[in-house]
Design a protein around this motif. Structure first.
Motif, PDB file in Angstrom:
ATOM      1  N   CYS A 161       0.841  -1.192   0.000  1.00 22.53           N
ATOM      2  CA  CYS A 161       0.000   0.000   0.000  1.00 22.53           C
ATOM      3  C   CYS A 161       0.879   1.246   0.000  1.00 22.53           C
ATOM      4  CB  CYS A 161      -0.883  -0.078   1.230  1.00 22.53           C
ATOM      5  SG  CYS A 161      -1.707   1.385   1.675  1.00 22.53           S
ATOM      6  N   GLU A 162       2.011   1.155   0.677  1.00 16.84           N
ATOM      7  CA  GLU A 162       2.899   2.317   0.750  1.00 16.84           C
ATOM      8  C   GLU A 162       4.299   1.885   0.332  1.00 16.84           C
ATOM      9  OE1 GLU A 162       2.449   4.345   4.476  1.00 16.84           O
ATOM     10  OE2 GLU A 162       0.282   4.131   4.438  1.00 16.84           O
ATOM     11  N   GLY A 163       5.265   2.075   1.213  1.00 19.18           N
ATOM     12  CA  GLY A 163       6.638   1.674   0.884  1.00 19.18           C
ATOM     13  C   GLY A 163       6.776   0.163   0.932  1.00 19.18           C
ATOM     14  N   THR A 164       7.939  -0.314   0.580  1.00 20.92           N
ATOM     15  CA  THR A 164       8.144  -1.761   0.572  1.00 20.92           C
ATOM     16  C   THR A 164       9.142  -2.201   1.641  1.00 20.92           C
ATOM     17  OG1 THR A 164       9.796  -1.384  -1.123  1.00 20.92           O
ATOM     18  CG2 THR A 164       7.638  -2.104  -1.870  1.00 20.92           C
ATOM     19  N   THR A 165       9.673  -1.219   2.404  1.00 22.53           N
ATOM     20  CA  THR A 165      10.744  -1.564   3.344  1.00 22.53           C
ATOM     21  C   THR A 165      10.250  -2.418   4.509  1.00 22.53           C
ATOM     22  OG1 THR A 165      10.368   0.562   4.357  1.00 22.53           O
ATOM     23  CG2 THR A 165      12.282   0.399   2.919  1.00 22.53           C
ATOM     24  N   THR A 166       8.980  -2.335   4.833  1.00 21.81           N
ATOM     25  CA  THR A 166       8.501  -3.119   5.981  1.00 21.81           C
ATOM     26  C   THR A 166       7.500  -4.196   5.555  1.00 21.81           C
ATOM     27  OG1 THR A 166       6.717  -1.572   6.477  1.00 21.81           O
ATOM     28  CG2 THR A 166       8.812  -1.161   7.580  1.00 21.81           C
ATOM     29  N   LEU A 167       7.626  -4.655   4.330  1.00 25.54           N
ATOM     30  CA  LEU A 167       6.672  -5.651   3.812  1.00 25.54           C
ATOM     31  C   LEU A 167       7.085  -7.084   4.129  1.00 25.54           C
ATOM     32  CD1 LEU A 167       5.568  -4.973   0.138  1.00 25.54           C
ATOM     33  CD2 LEU A 167       4.174  -5.025   2.180  1.00 25.54           C
ATOM     34  N   ILE A 352      -0.442   8.474  17.470  1.00 22.65           N
ATOM     35  CA  ILE A 352      -1.493   7.458  17.618  1.00 22.65           C
ATOM     36  C   ILE A 352      -2.389   7.388  16.385  1.00 22.65           C
ATOM     37  CG2 ILE A 352      -1.555   7.215  20.126  1.00 22.65           C
ATOM     38  CD1 ILE A 352      -3.949   9.134  20.153  1.00 22.65           C
ATOM     39  N   ILE A 353      -2.422   8.484  15.603  1.00 20.07           N
ATOM     40  CA  ILE A 353      -3.247   8.483  14.391  1.00 20.07           C
ATOM     41  C   ILE A 353      -2.457   9.097  13.246  1.00 20.07           C
ATOM     42  CG2 ILE A 353      -5.210   9.633  13.249  1.00 20.07           C
ATOM     43  CD1 ILE A 353      -6.844   9.334  15.708  1.00 20.07           C
ATOM     44  N   GLY A 354      -2.624   8.498  12.074  1.00 13.60           N
ATOM     45  CA  GLY A 354      -2.158   9.136  10.844  1.00 13.60           C
ATOM     46  C   GLY A 354      -3.346   9.184   9.901  1.00 13.60           C
ATOM     47  N   GLY A 355      -3.614  10.357   9.330  1.00 16.00           N
ATOM     48  CA  GLY A 355      -4.786  10.445   8.452  1.00 16.00           C
ATOM     49  C   GLY A 355      -4.584  11.445   7.345  1.00 16.00           C
ATOM     50  N   SER A 356      -5.500  11.442   6.393  1.00 13.10           N
ATOM     51  CA  SER A 356      -5.421  12.430   5.307  1.00 13.10           C
ATOM     52  C   SER A 356      -6.692  12.441   4.474  1.00 13.10           C
ATOM     53  CB  SER A 356      -4.251  12.143   4.361  1.00 13.10           C
ATOM     54  OG  SER A 356      -4.557  11.051   3.516  1.00 13.10           O
ATOM     55  N   GLN A 357      -6.829  13.547   3.729  1.00 10.82           N
ATOM     56  CA  GLN A 357      -7.747  13.537   2.605  1.00 10.82           C
ATOM     57  C   GLN A 357      -7.004  12.811   1.491  1.00 10.82           C
ATOM     58  OE1 GLN A 357      -9.681  17.277   1.834  1.00 10.82           O
ATOM     59  NE2 GLN A 357     -10.302  16.677  -0.237  1.00 10.82           N
ATOM     60  N   ARG A 358      -7.734  12.099   0.624  1.00 10.09           N
ATOM     61  CA  ARG A 358      -7.076  11.300  -0.411  1.00 10.09           C
ATOM     62  C   ARG A 358      -7.054  12.043  -1.741  1.00 10.09           C
ATOM     63  NH1 ARG A 358      -5.617   8.622   4.050  1.00 10.09           N
ATOM     64  NH2 ARG A 358      -7.233   7.227   4.848  1.00 10.09           N
ATOM     65  N   GLU A 359      -6.043  11.782  -2.522  1.00  4.76           N
ATOM     66  CA  GLU A 359      -5.953  12.412  -3.847  1.00  4.76           C
ATOM     67  C   GLU A 359      -7.061  11.864  -4.734  1.00  4.76           C
ATOM     68  OE1 GLU A 359      -5.601  14.855  -6.105  1.00  4.76           O
ATOM     69  OE2 GLU A 359      -3.688  15.044  -5.015  1.00  4.76           O
ATOM     70  N   ASP A 360      -7.941  12.748  -5.199  1.00  5.05           N
ATOM     71  CA  ASP A 360      -9.046  12.265  -6.030  1.00  5.05           C
ATOM     72  C   ASP A 360      -8.869  12.633  -7.500  1.00  5.05           C
ATOM     73  OD1 ASP A 360      -9.550  14.961  -5.714  1.00  5.05           O
ATOM     74  OD2 ASP A 360     -11.225  14.665  -4.325  1.00  5.05           O
ATOM     75  N   ASN A 361      -7.768  13.318  -7.808  1.00  3.89           N
ATOM     76  CA  ASN A 361      -7.514  13.701  -9.194  1.00  3.89           C
ATOM     77  C   ASN A 361      -6.662  12.618  -9.864  1.00  3.89           C
ATOM     78  OD1 ASN A 361      -5.706  14.857 -11.321  1.00  3.89           O
ATOM     79  ND2 ASN A 361      -7.011  16.642 -10.981  1.00  3.89           N
ATOM     80  N   LEU A 362      -7.209  12.024 -10.910  1.00  9.06           N
ATOM     81  CA  LEU A 362      -6.547  10.884 -11.559  1.00  9.06           C
ATOM     82  C   LEU A 362      -5.144  11.237 -12.055  1.00  9.06           C
ATOM     83  CD1 LEU A 362      -6.628   7.974 -12.644  1.00  9.06           C
ATOM     84  CD2 LEU A 362      -7.738   8.856 -14.690  1.00  9.06           C
ATOM     85  N   LYS A 367       0.789  10.599 -11.545  1.00 13.28           N
ATOM     86  CA  LYS A 367       2.129  11.179 -11.451  1.00 13.28           C
ATOM     87  C   LYS A 367       2.800  10.741 -10.139  1.00 13.28           C
ATOM     88  CE  LYS A 367       4.706  15.510 -11.695  1.00 13.28           C
ATOM     89  NZ  LYS A 367       5.466  15.185 -10.499  1.00 13.28           N
ATOM     90  N   LYS A 368       1.995  10.710  -9.070  1.00 14.90           N
ATOM     91  CA  LYS A 368       2.566  10.348  -7.774  1.00 14.90           C
ATOM     92  C   LYS A 368       2.980   8.880  -7.731  1.00 14.90           C
ATOM     93  CE  LYS A 368       1.588  13.000  -4.056  1.00 14.90           C
ATOM     94  NZ  LYS A 368       0.690  13.290  -2.909  1.00 14.90           N
ATOM     95  N   ILE A 369       2.211   8.037  -8.403  1.00 12.53           N
ATOM     96  CA  ILE A 369       2.582   6.618  -8.445  1.00 12.53           C
ATOM     97  C   ILE A 369       3.937   6.479  -9.149  1.00 12.53           C
ATOM     98  CG2 ILE A 369       1.949   4.396  -9.515  1.00 12.53           C
ATOM     99  CD1 ILE A 369      -0.950   4.976  -8.704  1.00 12.53           C
ATOM    100  N   THR A 370       4.120   7.258 -10.213  1.00  9.21           N
ATOM    101  CA  THR A 370       5.413   7.256 -10.910  1.00  9.21           C
ATOM    102  C   THR A 370       6.513   7.823 -10.007  1.00  9.21           C
ATOM    103  OG1 THR A 370       4.140   7.747 -12.893  1.00  9.21           O
ATOM    104  CG2 THR A 370       6.538   7.916 -13.088  1.00  9.21           C
ATOM    105  N   ASP A 371       6.232   8.983  -9.403  1.00  8.82           N
ATOM    106  CA  ASP A 371       7.237   9.620  -8.533  1.00  8.82           C
ATOM    107  C   ASP A 371       7.675   8.705  -7.386  1.00  8.82           C
ATOM    108  OD1 ASP A 371       6.942  11.834 -10.087  1.00  8.82           O
ATOM    109  OD2 ASP A 371       5.869  13.041  -8.578  1.00  8.82           O
ATOM    110  N   HIS A 372       6.733   7.913  -6.861  1.00  5.31           N
ATOM    111  CA  HIS A 372       7.060   7.023  -5.736  1.00  5.31           C
ATOM    112  C   HIS A 372       7.624   5.684  -6.214  1.00  5.31           C
ATOM    113  CE1 HIS A 372       4.811   9.878  -3.212  1.00  5.31           C
ATOM    114  NE2 HIS A 372       5.282   9.249  -2.163  1.00  5.31           N
ATOM    115  N   ASN A 373       7.845   5.553  -7.528  1.00  2.03           N
ATOM    116  CA  ASN A 373       8.384   4.307  -8.095  1.00  2.03           C
ATOM    117  C   ASN A 373       7.525   3.092  -7.771  1.00  2.03           C
ATOM    118  OD1 ASN A 373      10.691   5.197  -9.449  1.00  2.03           O
ATOM    119  ND2 ASN A 373      11.749   5.463  -7.469  1.00  2.03           N
ATOM    120  N   LEU A 374       6.212   3.274  -7.844  1.00  2.00           N
ATOM    121  CA  LEU A 374       5.327   2.151  -7.528  1.00  2.00           C
ATOM    122  C   LEU A 374       4.913   1.468  -8.835  1.00  2.00           C
ATOM    123  CD1 LEU A 374       3.216   4.010  -4.821  1.00  2.00           C
ATOM    124  CD2 LEU A 374       4.781   2.108  -4.402  1.00  2.00           C
ATOM    125  N   PRO A 375       4.668   0.152  -8.795  1.00  2.00           N
ATOM    126  CA  PRO A 375       4.296  -0.554 -10.026  1.00  2.00           C
ATOM    127  C   PRO A 375       2.865  -0.196 -10.439  1.00  2.00           C
ATOM    128  CG  PRO A 375       4.256  -2.042  -8.146  1.00  2.00           C
ATOM    129  CD  PRO A 375       4.715  -0.725  -7.624  1.00  2.00           C
TER     130      PRO A 375
END
Ligand code: ATP
Ligand code: MG
Length: 428
Positions: A161-167, A352-362, A367-375
């Motif tokens: 879902c996020e990084g791969t270092t703790t998978l 104790i909490i981490g939260g956010s509004q989610r990116e809803d712009n496709l 671009k972020k998936i590319t920037d984060h080097n995600l498949p």
């Protein structure tokens, strides 16, 4: 059968209580037995004059953790209101317990952890895990009352879902799969189907450093709500935490007393909680000598500095995009930061909490998936949520054991999990 928690309703009556011997002491014609049955602890008084010689001997010979029952009359302790005792009339053993390994003396942590199956019976562990159970109930009650519905996410996932270092990787019938680190992405799909949802379950992170705040397997509640923006998302978090603390103070008085928890700080946990931006938090840390620069993530010492400035949980919002997950929404007013928040608990507990509004712009998300080097191909289904009726939405994750260890005042998060998984420990 009556339980110890119900004794108050049976004063003056004869009851039968089954349980285990917590401890005992004798003085001449009296044997005092503290029995525990899971619902509480209660003193039973065996008086020689009321019992046959065999029964009195049996009472005196019981060893720690022997299982047994007593039949006797319930009395309220004249000096302590709400504390009940039993005048024993009959006593019988279920099973012996010879040389129970955990005696009242001090034991090392390694020893206790290897005996977690028995350590659970100790009074402080009992109290901590009852608080954990109360927290889970409060969370469900709160979310149900706010119209959230429970839609659980899978534990086995095809991608991270996020990084791969703790998978944790698995062999899924010859193909790779992973243990889930968060139900987040699935929650977003569920929010498009049900509106307000939450998942509650275990998540897995191969945390490679030893800290007193991190477990390898922990439980997380993750609410996600359609058409809720960053501001309202933070309000839901505040209300939830206020509710959890209030319920614990109200319903876990005995447990908090057993733990000798100073509840002063907990009494202050009333909304609204203070809010500062990431940028302000960086300045606070720098003033106190931290080497953090704008753009870096906070370490535990930085979180301690920030939380020490407030008397209740503090919410830090709008972190730089590069230190947060790819799905967090860019702030339209400052594209360097995202509409997220971390809630830092007081008393040096950390986040104790981490939260956010989610990116809803496709396009931004791509671009972020590319920037984060995600498949990219692994996120096809997730991107569908932006193609078919994208919607503003927000959510957050609260760690159950993090919250429990804070409220219970545990030295280490391991005590907030029934069977903790740690870097160097997964037995029993
Ligand atoms: P941290 O900075 O403490 O590692 P995180 O930023 O990795 O936390 P999130 O990914 O936002 O945490 O997870 C949401 C919540 O889950 C955290 O706020 C915390 O309460 C809890 N949490 C995270 N990692 C762990 C862990 N290893 N053990 C127990 N609880 C955790
Ligand atoms: Mg982490």
């Amino acid at each position: 059968m009556v339980t110890i928690s119900e004794l108050g309703k049976h004063v003056g009556e004869d009851v039968k209580i089954s349980g285990w011997l917590h401890n005992s002491r004798s003085s001449g014609k009296l044997v005092f037995l503290v029995i525990r049955d899971g619902t509480g602890f209660c003193q039973c008084v065996a008086f020689q004059g009321n019992l046959s010689p065999e029964q009195f001997k049996l009472a005196g010979d019981l060893t720690q953790e022997t299982s047994f029952f007593v039949v006797g009359t319930v009395k309220e302790n004249p000096k302590q209101k709400g504390i009940f005792e039993i005048d024993v009339k009959q006593i019988e053993k279920y099973g012996d317990s010879v040389d129970f390994p955990i005696s009242p003396k001090e034991h090392g942590v390694g020893f206790l952890m290897s005996n977690r199956h028995l350590w659970l019976r100790s009074q402080k562990q009992w109290a901590t895990l009852r608080i954990r159970a109360r927290i889970v109930k409060s969370i469900r009650d709160f979310l149900d009352s706010e119209g959230f519905i429970n839609v659980d996410a899978p534990c086995i996932t095809p991608s991270s879902c996020e990084g791969t270092t703790t998978l944790f990787e698995l062999d899924y019938f010859g193909k790779p799969a992973f243990l889930s680190q968060s139900g987040q992405l699935y929650n977003e799909a569920a929010a498009a189907a049900f509106g307000k949802v939450y998942c509650l379950g275990p998540v897995f992170r191969a945390e490679k450093s030893k800290t007193r705040r991190h477990l390898i397997e922990f439980w997380q509640v993750e609410p996600e709500a359609a058409f809720v923006l960053h501001e309202e998302n933070m309000k839901i978090q505040e209300r939830l935490v206020e509710r959890i603390v209030k319920d614990a103070l109200h319903d876990c008085e005995t447990e908090l007393k057993v733990l000798e928890r100073d509840t002063t700080v907990l009494q202050h946990v009333v909304t609204p909680f203070p809010r500062i931006t990431y940028t302000e938090a960086v300045k606070i840390c720098q003033q106190e000598g931290s080497s953090i620069e704008w753009g870096g993530d906070f370490g535990a010492p930085d979180e301690s500095i920030v939380s020490s400035k407030f008397d209740r949980p503090v919410m830090i919002e709008k972190y730089p995009a590069q230190v947060k997950a790819f799905y967090m929404k860019q702030d339209p007013e400052d594209p360097r930061v995202v509409l997220c928040d971390d809630m830092i608990a007081p008393e040096d507990v950390g986040e104790i909490i981490g939260g956010s509004q989610r990116e809803d712009n496709l396009d931004i998300l791509l671009k972020k998936i590319t920037d984060h080097n995600l498949p990219r191909e692994m996120f096809d289904w997730y991107l569908d949520l932006r193609k078919y009726g994208t919607f503003p939405h927000s959510g957050f994750g609260l760690g159950i054991e993090r919250a429990t260890s804070w409220i219970a005042g545990s030295q280490h998060i391991r005590e907030a999990s029934p069977f903790p998984r740690l870097l160097d420990h997964n037995y029993p």
